[in-house]
Scaffold this active site. Structure first.
Site, short mmCIF file in Angstrom:
data_model
loop_
_atom_site.label_atom_id
_atom_site.label_comp_id
_atom_site.label_asym_id
_atom_site.label_seq_id
_atom_site.Cartn_x
_atom_site.Cartn_y
_atom_site.Cartn_z
N GLY A 1 0.95 -1.24 0.01
CA GLY A 1 0.16 -0.05 -0.09
C GLY A 1 1.05 1.18 0.17
O GLY A 1 2.08 1.15 0.37
N GLN B 1 3.09 9.99 1.25
CA GLN B 1 4.31 9.39 1.37
C GLN B 1 5.20 9.51 0.24
O GLN B 1 6.44 9.16 -0.19
CB GLN B 1 4.20 7.90 1.47
N CYS C 1 5.74 -0.11 7.23
CA CYS C 1 5.67 0.98 6.36
C CYS C 1 6.74 1.43 5.78
O CYS C 1 7.91 1.55 6.14
CB CYS C 1 5.09 2.15 7.29
N LEU C 2 6.51 1.56 4.37
CA LEU C 2 7.58 2.18 3.42
C LEU C 2 8.32 3.41 4.06
O LEU C 2 9.42 3.83 3.66
CB LEU C 2 7.15 2.44 2.24
N HIS D 1 -4.59 1.34 7.51
CA HIS D 1 -3.12 1.98 7.36
C HIS D 1 -2.67 3.12 6.75
O HIS D 1 -2.43 4.30 6.87
CB HIS D 1 -2.23 0.70 7.23
N GLU D 2 -3.36 3.17 5.41
CA GLU D 2 -3.06 3.95 4.35
C GLU D 2 -3.95 5.21 4.54
O GLU D 2 -3.73 6.36 4.39
CB GLU D 2 -3.48 3.27 2.87
N HIS E 1 -2.66 7.61 7.04
CA HIS E 1 -1.63 8.51 6.36
C HIS E 1 -2.35 9.84 5.68
O HIS E 1 -1.79 10.80 5.92
CB HIS E 1 -0.83 7.87 5.16
#
Ligand code: ZN
Length: 189
Positions: A46, A51, A93-94, A135-136, A139
């Site tokens: 994701g 991000q 997480c990236l 999660h996304e 953000h």
């Protein structure tokens, strides 16, 4: 097609509340495509627009990345209108390379959103897809997964993250030294 540079914690953009997308343009379609490409390249399931420095309500998700893009989805202005149950899942997480932590989430979510063509989406998600969407979507509200931990867990995770970041920095410095000296002169350093 372009790979987009990722933003890492503690970059301030990860704390911002993202704006609704009010117009769907070719730039939106290009961003969706580039975010998907970046997500696959970085081996994420994701990615949220902030991000990649875009402070708008757009996420891309593919929880079955080995299916050749069949499970790829993007959500514009997503909203969770209902949810059921609770679950705990070990998330990464990236924007926090090297870090994982158990996060409490809703088990299933009912989501409404739009796609890049302006089509309304309305669906229920459970399992990994539900977790990934939550999660996304966090953000988009300036919330990262460490904000979902207890204060003690968050402190421990951020300490570990700081250690990893320091190591990455030192590795990069080593690489710079090697690139100046050349690999055959590595023993000199
Ligand atoms: Zn994330």
């Amino acid at each position: 097609m372009a790979l987009l540079p990722l933003v890492f914690y503690p970059d301030a953009v990860l704390k911002k509340r993202c704006a609704d997308i009010t117009q769907l343009t070719q730039a939106t379609a290009d961003l969706v495509r580039d975010m998907a490409e970046t997500m696959y390249h970085e081996r994420g399931i994701g990615l949220a627009a902030p991000q990649v420095t875009q402070v708008i309500r757009l996420i891309t998700i593919d929880v079955e990345p080995d299916q050749g893009g069949k499970a790829l989805m993007h959500l514009i202005n997503p909203v969770i209108v209902d949810h059921h149950g609770k679950t705990v899942y070990e998330e990464g997480c990236l924007s926090f390379p090297g870090i994982v932590a158990d996060v409490k989430r809703k088990d299933s979510v009912h989501v409404q959103a739009y796609d890049v063509n302006g089509k309304e989406l309305d669906f229920e998600a459970d399992g990994l897809l539900s977790i990934c969407i939550q999660h996304e979507m966090d953000h988009l509200n300036g919330i990262t997964f460490v904000d979902r931990l207890t204060p003690l867990q968050k402190k421990l995770v951020l300490k570990e993250y700081a250690r990893i970041r320091q190591e990455m920095k030192e590795d990069r410095q080593d690489d710079i030294v090697k690139s100046i000296l050349g690999p055959d002169r590595e023993h000199l350093s």
